[in-house]
Design a protein around this motif. Structure first.
Motif, PDB file in Angstrom:
ATOM      1  N   ARG A 148      -2.229  12.104  17.108  1.00 28.91           N
ATOM      2  CA  ARG A 148      -1.588  10.867  16.677  1.00 28.91           C
ATOM      3  C   ARG A 148      -0.101  10.914  16.993  1.00 28.91           C
ATOM      4  O   ARG A 148       0.567  11.907  16.746  1.00 28.91           O
ATOM      5  CB  ARG A 148      -1.811  10.647  15.187  1.00 28.91           C
ATOM      6  CG  ARG A 148      -3.271  10.599  14.771  1.00 28.91           C
ATOM      7  CD  ARG A 148      -3.416  10.679  13.260  1.00 28.91           C
ATOM      8  NE  ARG A 148      -4.810  10.899  12.888  1.00 28.91           N
ATOM      9  CZ  ARG A 148      -5.402  12.097  12.844  1.00 28.91           C
ATOM     10  NH1 ARG A 148      -4.712  13.190  13.146  1.00 28.91           N
ATOM     11  NH2 ARG A 148      -6.660  12.211  12.499  1.00 28.91           N
ATOM     12  N   VAL A 149       0.399   9.812  17.526  1.00 28.48           N
ATOM     13  CA  VAL A 149       1.828   9.680  17.821  1.00 28.48           C
ATOM     14  C   VAL A 149       2.367   8.567  16.929  1.00 28.48           C
ATOM     15  O   VAL A 149       1.983   7.401  17.073  1.00 28.48           O
ATOM     16  CB  VAL A 149       2.075   9.339  19.304  1.00 28.48           C
ATOM     17  CG1 VAL A 149       3.574   9.267  19.589  1.00 28.48           C
ATOM     18  CG2 VAL A 149       1.404  10.375  20.207  1.00 28.48           C
ATOM     19  N   PHE A 150       3.238   8.922  15.996  1.00 25.55           N
ATOM     20  CA  PHE A 150       3.799   7.963  15.052  1.00 25.55           C
ATOM     21  C   PHE A 150       5.195   7.560  15.523  1.00 25.55           C
ATOM     22  O   PHE A 150       6.041   8.415  15.794  1.00 25.55           O
ATOM     23  CB  PHE A 150       3.896   8.575  13.652  1.00 25.55           C
ATOM     24  CG  PHE A 150       2.575   8.911  13.032  1.00 25.55           C
ATOM     25  CD1 PHE A 150       1.901   7.994  12.245  1.00 25.55           C
ATOM     26  CD2 PHE A 150       1.990  10.153  13.252  1.00 25.55           C
ATOM     27  CE1 PHE A 150       0.669   8.301  11.674  1.00 25.55           C
ATOM     28  CE2 PHE A 150       0.774  10.475  12.687  1.00 25.55           C
ATOM     29  CZ  PHE A 150       0.107   9.547  11.901  1.00 25.55           C
ATOM     30  N   PHE A 151       5.464   6.258  15.568  1.00 19.81           N
ATOM     31  CA  PHE A 151       6.756   5.765  16.029  1.00 19.81           C
ATOM     32  C   PHE A 151       7.803   5.686  14.928  1.00 19.81           C
ATOM     33  O   PHE A 151       8.924   5.247  15.171  1.00 19.81           O
ATOM     34  CB  PHE A 151       6.595   4.391  16.685  1.00 19.81           C
ATOM     35  CG  PHE A 151       5.928   4.449  18.030  1.00 19.81           C
ATOM     36  CD1 PHE A 151       5.923   5.609  18.789  1.00 19.81           C
ATOM     37  CD2 PHE A 151       5.293   3.324  18.550  1.00 19.81           C
ATOM     38  CE1 PHE A 151       5.309   5.663  20.027  1.00 19.81           C
ATOM     39  CE2 PHE A 151       4.684   3.360  19.805  1.00 19.81           C
ATOM     40  CZ  PHE A 151       4.699   4.543  20.539  1.00 19.81           C
ATOM     41  N   ILE A 179       9.336  11.192   0.622  1.00 19.67           N
ATOM     42  CA  ILE A 179       7.937  11.625   0.542  1.00 19.67           C
ATOM     43  C   ILE A 179       7.347  11.802   1.947  1.00 19.67           C
ATOM     44  O   ILE A 179       6.619  12.769   2.214  1.00 19.67           O
ATOM     45  CB  ILE A 179       7.118  10.606  -0.267  1.00 19.67           C
ATOM     46  CG1 ILE A 179       7.606  10.579  -1.719  1.00 19.67           C
ATOM     47  CG2 ILE A 179       5.632  10.934  -0.217  1.00 19.67           C
ATOM     48  CD1 ILE A 179       7.013   9.450  -2.546  1.00 19.67           C
ATOM     49  N   ALA A 180       7.660  10.858   2.849  1.00 15.57           N
ATOM     50  CA  ALA A 180       7.135  10.957   4.214  1.00 15.57           C
ATOM     51  C   ALA A 180       7.633  12.223   4.912  1.00 15.57           C
ATOM     52  O   ALA A 180       6.849  12.947   5.548  1.00 15.57           O
ATOM     53  CB  ALA A 180       7.554   9.721   5.010  1.00 15.57           C
ATOM     54  N   TYR A 181       8.921  12.509   4.787  1.00 17.67           N
ATOM     55  CA  TYR A 181       9.466  13.710   5.431  1.00 17.67           C
ATOM     56  C   TYR A 181       8.931  14.982   4.784  1.00 17.67           C
ATOM     57  O   TYR A 181       8.767  16.009   5.454  1.00 17.67           O
ATOM     58  CB  TYR A 181      10.993  13.684   5.390  1.00 17.67           C
ATOM     59  CG  TYR A 181      11.609  12.894   6.521  1.00 17.67           C
ATOM     60  CD1 TYR A 181      11.513  13.341   7.838  1.00 17.67           C
ATOM     61  CD2 TYR A 181      12.277  11.694   6.274  1.00 17.67           C
ATOM     62  CE1 TYR A 181      12.076  12.630   8.878  1.00 17.67           C
ATOM     63  CE2 TYR A 181      12.843  10.969   7.318  1.00 17.67           C
ATOM     64  CZ  TYR A 181      12.731  11.434   8.615  1.00 17.67           C
ATOM     65  OH  TYR A 181      13.276  10.720   9.650  1.00 17.67           O
ATOM     66  N   TYR A 185       5.224   5.961   8.421  1.00 19.14           N
ATOM     67  CA  TYR A 185       3.811   5.597   8.520  1.00 19.14           C
ATOM     68  C   TYR A 185       2.883   6.803   8.538  1.00 19.14           C
ATOM     69  O   TYR A 185       1.666   6.632   8.643  1.00 19.14           O
ATOM     70  CB  TYR A 185       3.618   4.689   9.735  1.00 19.14           C
ATOM     71  CG  TYR A 185       4.545   3.498   9.625  1.00 19.14           C
ATOM     72  CD1 TYR A 185       4.321   2.507   8.674  1.00 19.14           C
ATOM     73  CD2 TYR A 185       5.694   3.417  10.399  1.00 19.14           C
ATOM     74  CE1 TYR A 185       5.200   1.454   8.523  1.00 19.14           C
ATOM     75  CE2 TYR A 185       6.585   2.367  10.256  1.00 19.14           C
ATOM     76  CZ  TYR A 185       6.337   1.385   9.314  1.00 19.14           C
ATOM     77  OH  TYR A 185       7.218   0.343   9.149  1.00 19.14           O
ATOM     78  N   VAL A 186       3.434   8.003   8.392  1.00 15.87           N
ATOM     79  CA  VAL A 186       2.557   9.165   8.202  1.00 15.87           C
ATOM     80  C   VAL A 186       2.009   9.180   6.778  1.00 15.87           C
ATOM     81  O   VAL A 186       1.026   9.859   6.495  1.00 15.87           O
ATOM     82  CB  VAL A 186       3.285  10.497   8.495  1.00 15.87           C
ATOM     83  CG1 VAL A 186       3.962  10.457   9.849  1.00 15.87           C
ATOM     84  CG2 VAL A 186       4.292  10.852   7.392  1.00 15.87           C
ATOM     85  N   GLU A 198       0.833  -1.210   0.000  1.00 18.03           N
ATOM     86  CA  GLU A 198       0.000   0.000   0.000  1.00 18.03           C
ATOM     87  C   GLU A 198       0.863   1.254   0.000  1.00 18.03           C
ATOM     88  O   GLU A 198       0.610   2.204  -0.748  1.00 18.03           O
ATOM     89  CB  GLU A 198      -0.931   0.015   1.213  1.00 18.03           C
ATOM     90  CG  GLU A 198      -1.798   1.266   1.242  1.00 18.03           C
ATOM     91  CD  GLU A 198      -2.667   1.357   2.486  1.00 18.03           C
ATOM     92  OE1 GLU A 198      -3.440   2.320   2.575  1.00 18.03           O
ATOM     93  OE2 GLU A 198      -2.571   0.484   3.354  1.00 18.03           O
ATOM     94  N   ILE A 199       1.898   1.266   0.837  1.00 20.58           N
ATOM     95  CA  ILE A 199       2.779   2.430   0.899  1.00 20.58           C
ATOM     96  C   ILE A 199       3.480   2.651  -0.439  1.00 20.58           C
ATOM     97  O   ILE A 199       3.557   3.775  -0.947  1.00 20.58           O
ATOM     98  CB  ILE A 199       3.806   2.259   2.034  1.00 20.58           C
ATOM     99  CG1 ILE A 199       3.112   2.380   3.399  1.00 20.58           C
ATOM    100  CG2 ILE A 199       4.928   3.292   1.926  1.00 20.58           C
ATOM    101  CD1 ILE A 199       4.004   2.074   4.582  1.00 20.58           C
TER     102      ILE A 199
END
Length: 392
Positions: free
Chosen positions: A100-103, A143-145, A107-108, A78-79
């Motif tokens: 929301r707390v992402f580890f 992309i996530a950053y 996953y954002v 999916e990602i």
């Protein structure tokens, strides 16, 4: 722990004056390295008393065994396919006020992300050291950053080194930028020790995944060219297999005196830490440097990459080496080998003392203060000054 913080938070949750916490622990579906244990400890501290937890699209049910591997593959598909598309984002509901707390930043991508959220960042290696990663991983993190840059949430780092690298790329205009250093998992050192057959006499030790970024190739060349086998000194490497492991292991097997153990149980790892002459890890990239801190906890001198997160993890009580210079690494190994008993004792005592301060209680207390104290909302952080690390 300050229970008054938790009680205050519970009262505000009941009255509805603050948003509830939602922990995204999708990392634990895929990752079984040190980050997994950190996420596990944080979940045990906050769920279910203070927060809900979700695992990708499985909500609060963590998959295990074969199912976990299947789900991990589906999640990554999916990602890789949808990236940060707005299509079918997780928890994209009107009226969802959860913080929301992402580890992990990755996953954002498939979730709603707002300025009120919090992202835990171990390092920005896929961006600053992209050659150490496959192209798909580097692109996904880029992309996530970028999504994080657009939304400006709060960001927590495991080291000042990681924070400094992050701000060099994205600046400091975020809800907050905060460093919460990691901790020694002392349970690793509780219990009996088991000696390892074939590892007798003095030896150097490297603990870490067999992968390119750990730079075992340079360490192996330093051991070989330093003539340590002729001195009766062995070199032991242990850890799981990672990217680039085949080349590292094949090279290691050509060098007399090198012992490749792969993954070892805790009882054997304790014995290795307790009996080695020095710990060697000239890594090209570390977000924090847990192996060096574990070595320090056992009083074992770390020989590690200069000006790195590894040095920060042990407060500069170490020998710093240029990671791509086998000759310099070899000289550091020789110097460590021929230290006097008094030098070893003094350094060991100092290392054990500093490592003993890196406790899980301190780590969880700082997270609890961040997440559960509603009256002290973090503010945007000024740009940090340069990190000054001493040279041992």
């Amino acid at each position: 722990m300050d229970n008054s913080i938790g009680n205050e938070r519970m009262e505000t949750l009941r009255t509805g004056s603050v948003a509830p916490l939602l922990i995204d622990n999708s990392l634990s579906i895929l990752n079984r390295t040190g980050a997994y244990y950190i996420a596990k400890d944080l979940c045990q501290e906050f769920v279910p008393e203070y927060a809900r937890v979700r695992y990708w699209r499985l909500r609060s049910r963590p998959p295990e065994g074969l199912i976990r591997k299947i789900v991990a593959r589906m999640m990554m598909l999916e990602i890789n396919w949808l990236k940060d598309s707005e299509f079918c984002l997780i928890d994209n509901r009107d009226g969802d006020r959860s913080i929301r707390v992402f580890f992990d930043p990755l996953y954002v991508m498939r979730s709603v992300l707002t300025e009120s959220d919090i992202v835990l960042c171990h390092d920005v290696g896929p961006l600053t050291h992209s050659k150490l990663y496959d192209s798909s991983t580097a692109e996904n993190y880029r992309i996530a950053y970028e999504k994080i840059r657009r939304q400006r949430p709060g960001v927590v780092f495991v080291s000042e080194w990681s924070k400094r690298n992050f701000t060099s790329l994205y600046g400091s205009d975020f809800r907050f930028l905060k460093t919460i250093p990691l901790y020694v998992r002392t349970e690793l050192f509780d219990g009996p020790m088991e000696a390892i057959s074939g590892v007798d006499g003095p030896f150097f030790l490297t603990v870490g995944a067999f992968e390119t970024r750990k730079n075992q190739m340079a360490a192996l060349k330093a051991y070989r060219d330093g003539g340590f086998h002729a001195l009766g000194v062995k070199y032991v490497l242990c850890g799981p297999r990672g990217d680039g492991h085949k080349q590292i292991i094949e090279f290691a097997r050509t060098i007399p005196g090198v012992v490749v153990l792969g993954y070892v149980p805790d009882s054997r790892l304790r014995w290795l830490y307790a009996h080695a002459e020095a710990f060697l890890l000239p890594s090209l990239l570390e977000g924090f440097g847990m192996p060096a801190l574990e070595a320090a906890y056992m009083g074992l001198l770390p020989i590690i990459s200069e000006q790195s997160a590894l040095v920060e993890a042990v407060s500069g009580v170490c020998v710093e080496v240029p990671p791509e210079d086998p000759q310099a690494i070899s000289r550091a190994l020789r110097s460590a080998l021929f230290r006097s008993s008094q030098e070893k004792e003094n350094t060991g005592s100092l290392l054990r003392e500093l490592a003993s301060r890196a406790t899980k209680q301190r780590f969880l207390s700082q997270w609890k203060d961040l997440l559960l104290r509603p009256s002290e909302a973090p503010v945007r952080s000024p740009h940090p000054g340069p990190l000054r690390l001493s040279r041992a």
